[in-house]
Write a protein that holds these residues in place. Structure first.
Motif, PDB file in Angstrom:
ATOM      1  N   SER A 552       0.845  -1.212   0.000  1.00  0.00           N
ATOM      2  CA  SER A 552       0.000   0.000   0.000  1.00  0.00           C
ATOM      3  C   SER A 552       0.871   1.248   0.000  1.00  0.00           C
ATOM      4  O   SER A 552       0.554   2.245  -0.672  1.00  0.00           O
ATOM      5  N   GLU A 553       1.949   1.207   0.740  1.00  0.00           N
ATOM      6  CA  GLU A 553       2.872   2.341   0.775  1.00  0.00           C
ATOM      7  C   GLU A 553       3.466   2.603  -0.608  1.00  0.00           C
ATOM      8  O   GLU A 553       3.551   3.750  -1.062  1.00  0.00           O
ATOM      9  N   LEU A 554       3.852   1.529  -1.308  1.00  0.00           N
ATOM     10  CA  LEU A 554       4.415   1.674  -2.655  1.00  0.00           C
ATOM     11  C   LEU A 554       3.363   2.232  -3.625  1.00  0.00           C
ATOM     12  O   LEU A 554       3.707   2.983  -4.551  1.00  0.00           O
ATOM     13  N   ALA A 555       2.126   1.861  -3.374  1.00  0.00           N
ATOM     14  CA  ALA A 555       1.061   2.279  -4.290  1.00  0.00           C
ATOM     15  C   ALA A 555       0.701   3.755  -4.153  1.00  0.00           C
ATOM     16  O   ALA A 555       0.121   4.340  -5.080  1.00  0.00           O
ATOM     17  N   VAL A 556       1.045   4.362  -3.026  1.00  0.00           N
ATOM     18  CA  VAL A 556       0.650   5.752  -2.810  1.00  0.00           C
ATOM     19  C   VAL A 556       1.832   6.710  -2.776  1.00  0.00           C
ATOM     20  O   VAL A 556       1.636   7.931  -2.663  1.00  0.00           O
ATOM     21  N   THR A 557       3.041   6.172  -2.866  1.00  0.00           N
ATOM     22  CA  THR A 557       4.211   7.047  -2.850  1.00  0.00           C
ATOM     23  C   THR A 557       4.196   7.970  -4.061  1.00  0.00           C
ATOM     24  O   THR A 557       3.941   7.543  -5.191  1.00  0.00           O
ATOM     25  N   SER A 558       4.474   9.238  -3.846  1.00  0.00           N
ATOM     26  CA  SER A 558       4.441  10.221  -4.931  1.00  0.00           C
ATOM     27  C   SER A 558       5.561   9.976  -5.923  1.00  0.00           C
ATOM     28  O   SER A 558       6.723   9.777  -5.538  1.00  0.00           O
ATOM     29  N   ILE A 559       5.213   9.961  -7.212  1.00  0.00           N
ATOM     30  CA  ILE A 559       6.206   9.820  -8.279  1.00  0.00           C
ATOM     31  C   ILE A 559       6.580  11.220  -8.769  1.00  0.00           C
ATOM     32  O   ILE A 559       5.712  12.038  -9.085  1.00  0.00           O
ATOM     33  N   PRO A 560       7.881  11.525  -8.823  1.00  0.00           N
ATOM     34  CA  PRO A 560       8.325  12.887  -9.161  1.00  0.00           C
ATOM     35  C   PRO A 560       8.188  13.219 -10.655  1.00  0.00           C
ATOM     36  O   PRO A 560       9.143  13.100 -11.422  1.00  0.00           O
ATOM     37  N   ALA A 561       6.988  13.584 -11.062  1.00  0.00           N
ATOM     38  CA  ALA A 561       6.763  13.990 -12.460  1.00  0.00           C
ATOM     39  C   ALA A 561       5.670  15.044 -12.463  1.00  0.00           C
ATOM     40  O   ALA A 561       4.637  14.893 -11.809  1.00  0.00           O
ATOM     41  N   SER A 562       5.888  16.128 -13.257  1.00  0.00           N
ATOM     42  CA  SER A 562       4.953  17.267 -13.253  1.00  0.00           C
ATOM     43  C   SER A 562       3.826  17.122 -14.257  1.00  0.00           C
ATOM     44  O   SER A 562       2.794  17.788 -14.145  1.00  0.00           O
ATOM     45  N   ASP A 563       4.005  16.248 -15.303  1.00  0.00           N
ATOM     46  CA  ASP A 563       2.959  16.071 -16.315  1.00  0.00           C
ATOM     47  C   ASP A 563       3.065  14.670 -16.913  1.00  0.00           C
ATOM     48  O   ASP A 563       3.966  13.904 -16.579  1.00  0.00           O
ATOM     49  N   GLU A 564       2.127  14.354 -17.810  1.00  0.00           N
ATOM     50  CA  GLU A 564       2.068  13.022 -18.396  1.00  0.00           C
ATOM     51  C   GLU A 564       3.341  12.666 -19.159  1.00  0.00           C
ATOM     52  O   GLU A 564       3.826  11.535 -19.098  1.00  0.00           O
ATOM     53  N   HIS A 565       3.858  13.627 -19.905  1.00  0.00           N
ATOM     54  CA  HIS A 565       5.053  13.370 -20.695  1.00  0.00           C
ATOM     55  C   HIS A 565       6.228  13.004 -19.789  1.00  0.00           C
ATOM     56  O   HIS A 565       6.926  11.999 -20.022  1.00  0.00           O
ATOM     57  N   ASN A 566       6.431  13.819 -18.761  1.00  0.00           N
ATOM     58  CA  ASN A 566       7.528  13.537 -17.836  1.00  0.00           C
ATOM     59  C   ASN A 566       7.284  12.260 -17.043  1.00  0.00           C
ATOM     60  O   ASN A 566       8.244  11.548 -16.677  1.00  0.00           O
ATOM     61  N   LEU A 567       6.022  11.946 -16.772  1.00  0.00           N
ATOM     62  CA  LEU A 567       5.698  10.712 -16.077  1.00  0.00           C
ATOM     63  C   LEU A 567       6.105   9.503 -16.911  1.00  0.00           C
ATOM     64  O   LEU A 567       6.697   8.546 -16.409  1.00  0.00           O
ATOM     65  N   SER A 568       5.799   9.559 -18.212  1.00  0.00           N
ATOM     66  CA  SER A 568       6.181   8.453 -19.109  1.00  0.00           C
ATOM     67  C   SER A 568       7.690   8.311 -19.187  1.00  0.00           C
ATOM     68  O   SER A 568       8.226   7.204 -19.173  1.00  0.00           O
TER      69      SER A 568
END
Length: 626
Positions: A552-568
């Motif tokens: 659950s902790e892994l599932a909610v940890t914030s991923i450091p990306a500001s938009d969809e492109h950077n997330l990908s």
């Protein structure tokens, strides 16, 4: 009863005896200034020498435990003898005739100190056994010695003798010398039955076992006849004189060289000691029917002057399973030494005696010269328990061997052996160093202290550990951080992985047990076709219960990306980083196989491994875009 020893005679004995010579029978001394010497105290265990003597004053003192006195007090404490017994034994050493009050002439022989009587009985018995070795009956004993490469002079040098087959040959001889049965019972040289006492050693080859002063205090006897129902080796039982845990065979012969060279070689048997000494290894000793233990270590340390300024302890063991076990027992005691400890195991399993017999003195010397650190032997012995051709085997082997590396006292050489272990395992240096560091940290923790494995002090990190088998990985470790980030990506953004990336993820191995368990849960969830809405819950159900909150902790940890492109881009970079880590692991594994195996450079396996290494490097370059 005889009177007391006259005071002037006591003073004369004290003045004539060289305190330094007496003490050096038990302790290695070195100069501590003009007229002063120091060594490790024989009365308590210590790391640095605090035991001092001044021979000119005839005085000793230990600044550690406070023991002090003159040469008489020293012998009393070491030999547990009475004052009168001690003075009489010292007088005998210098051939000084004692005088007693009231015109006495000293105790009659039957009143002589019990300990001295036991020593005298052993001396007479040794002479008897040595004489019997020349008898017709002892032909079998002489053939045994000759068959092991020992000439008559060697037998004489080591005072080897023969115990006749009769039930009372030694008994009759000692009785004829004035010894009575009540005192003979205390020697350990006789057994007792319904009809009285009888010889313990019968029809056997006999070695005298001596204390540091050279006094015979017991015997070791090997059977020679097939109809002998006793054990192969029969030793003197525990007596007032003989304590097997405090005796080393050959120490009386080896002590000077041990002190001079600061080396002691521990072998397994009487004939091995003989073979080593005859081959020039004059620091060899052996235990007497027991393992090399704490009391033996105390003796060795005193002679080695084991104070951290050099010295080495070398163990030789047979190559069989029993020898391997004995070596590992020795390793358990390694930390009691400051000196470096080594082990010699002849590849064919030959002991020093067999080695000398079949290959000569030089082979024995080479065996000792080719010593290797005892902890290296312990590591390799541990590695043999695992299948290093599997990922699971290598990970388990690392968990077992990292604590061994952590015990290496010299921190300057620990990294070098960590690199060696990495090569043997086919793993990254970083993986091994991390495990060793964790082992060192655990060893330093007070007992009953939870091991948080380097957690940051945040609220989530301060929670109870998931379980002893799933310690929370340290996010400050780059590998641990990458593994965690990869799990965050596949749990939160599974649709962003390509088919090739998913395949690589399935095949990936995670170093942290907690991460590996979650990885297995993800693979299982994917195999059952979990929907997007149930993805996290199915993973939670597939992992051990103590790790469900971690998922659950892994599932909610914030991923450091500001938009969809950077997330990908982030997800792709993390997964590709995980793939590159697996490539690095696989390359190290293949290089480890090359190091562990002796392959022909032109052989098929050698060629195949090198081909795979080249393919892995090409794949790594593609991932990096180089």
């Amino acid at each position: 009863m005889a009177g007391l020893i006259k005071r002037e005679d006591i003073d004369e004995v004290r003045n004539r005896i060289d305190l330094r010579e007496v003490v050096e029978s038990y302790v290695t001394l070195k100069s501590a200034g003009v007229g002063s010497y120091k060594g490790l105290c024989p009365f308590h265990d210590e790391r640095s020498p605090s035991f001092h003597i001044r021979p000119q004053l005839g005085t000793f003192h230990c600044f550690g435990c406070g023991e002090s006195g003159d040469v008489i007090a020293f012998i009393q404490k070491m030999d547990h003898s009475s004052f009168t017994e001690t003075v009489e034994s010292l007088a005998a050493r210098i051939n000084y005739e004692l005088h007693y009050e009231d015109g006495g002439t000293g105790p009659r022989r039957e009143e002589y100190g019990k300990r001295q009587r036991l020593v005298d009985a052993h001396k007479v018995a040794e002479e008897f056994f040595r004489t019997q070795l020349a008898s017709d009956e002892a032909q079998i004993a002489r053939e045994f010695l000759n068959g092991r490469g020992f000439e008559p002079q060697a037998a004489a040098d080591f005072a080897v003798g023969y115990a006749p087959k009769g039930w009372d040959a030694l008994l009759k001889h000692l009785r004829s010398k004035g010894f009575v049965d009540e005192e003979l019972k205390l020697t350990g040289m006789f057994s007792e039955g319904n009809r009285g006492i009888y010889d313990r050693f019968r029809g056997r080859l006999v070695w005298p076992i001596r204390d540091l002063s050279g006094a015979t205090i017991g015997f070791g006897a090997r059977k020679l006849y097939e109809d002998d129902q006793g054990p192969k080796y029969l030793n003197t039982p525990e007596t007032q004189l003989y304590k097997k845990s405090q005796v080393l065979y050959g120490l009386d012969l080896a002590k000077k060289q041990i002190s001079k060279t600061r080396q002691i070689v521990v072998v397994e048997g009487y004939t091995d000691v003989m073979a080593c000494h005859l081959a020039g290894i004059t620091t060899a000793v052996a235990t007497c029917g027991t393992a090399f233990g704490t009391d033996h270590i105390k003796i060795a340390r005193r002679l080695l002057q084991d104070d951290g300024t050099g010295g080495e302890v070398i163990f030789t063991f047979d190559g069989d399973a029993a020898g391997q076990k004995a070596a590992l027992r020795a390793f358990e005691e390694d930390q009691r030494f400051i000196a470096q400890t080594y082990v010699c195991v002849e590849p064919t399993g030959a002991d020093p005696c067999d080695l000398r017999l079949h290959r000569g003195d030089e082979a024995v010397r080479e065996l000792i010269e080719l010593k290797r650190p005892l902890f290296e032997f312990a590591i390799r012995a541990e590695l043999k328990k695992f299948n290093l051709d599997t990922v699971e085997g290598r990970v388990q082997a690392l968990r077992q061997t990292a604590p061994i590396l952590a015990q290496i006292r010299d921190s300057s050489i620990r990294p070098a052996y960590a690199r060696e272990l990495a090569g043997w395992l086919g793993m990254n240096n970083e993986d091994v160093n991390r495990s060793v560091a964790a082992s060192i940290k655990r060893a330093r923790l007070p007992k009953n202290t939870p091991n948080t494995a380097g957690n940051a002090p945040g609220a989530a990190e301060a929670q109870e550990q998931p379980g002893s088998a799933f310690e929370r990985p340290d996010k400050r470790d780059p590998v641990m951080r990458l593994e965690r980030q990869a799990l965050e990506v596949v749990i939160q953004q599974p649709h962003r992985l390509s088919e090739e990336q998913w395949q690589a993820f399935y095949e990936a191995r995670f170093m942290a047990p907690a991460h590996a368990a979650v990885h297995d849960g993800v693979v299982s969830a994917s195999a059952v076709g979990a929907s997007a809405s149930s993805w996290v819950e199915v993973i939670r159900d597939e992992v051990p219960e103590q790790l469900r909150s971690f998922v659950s902790e892994l599932a909610v940890t914030s991923i450091p990306a500001s938009d969809e492109h950077n997330l990908s881009l982030y997800c792709s970079d993390i997964v590709n980083g995980l793939i590159e880590l697996q490539i690095t692991h696989r390359k190290a594994e293949l290089i480890g196989r090359l190091q562990r195996a002796e392959m022909e450079p032109e052989g098929e396996e050698y060629t195949q491994i090198n081909r795979e290494l080249m393919e892995l490097e090409m794949r790594r370059r593609i991932l990096r875009g180089t």
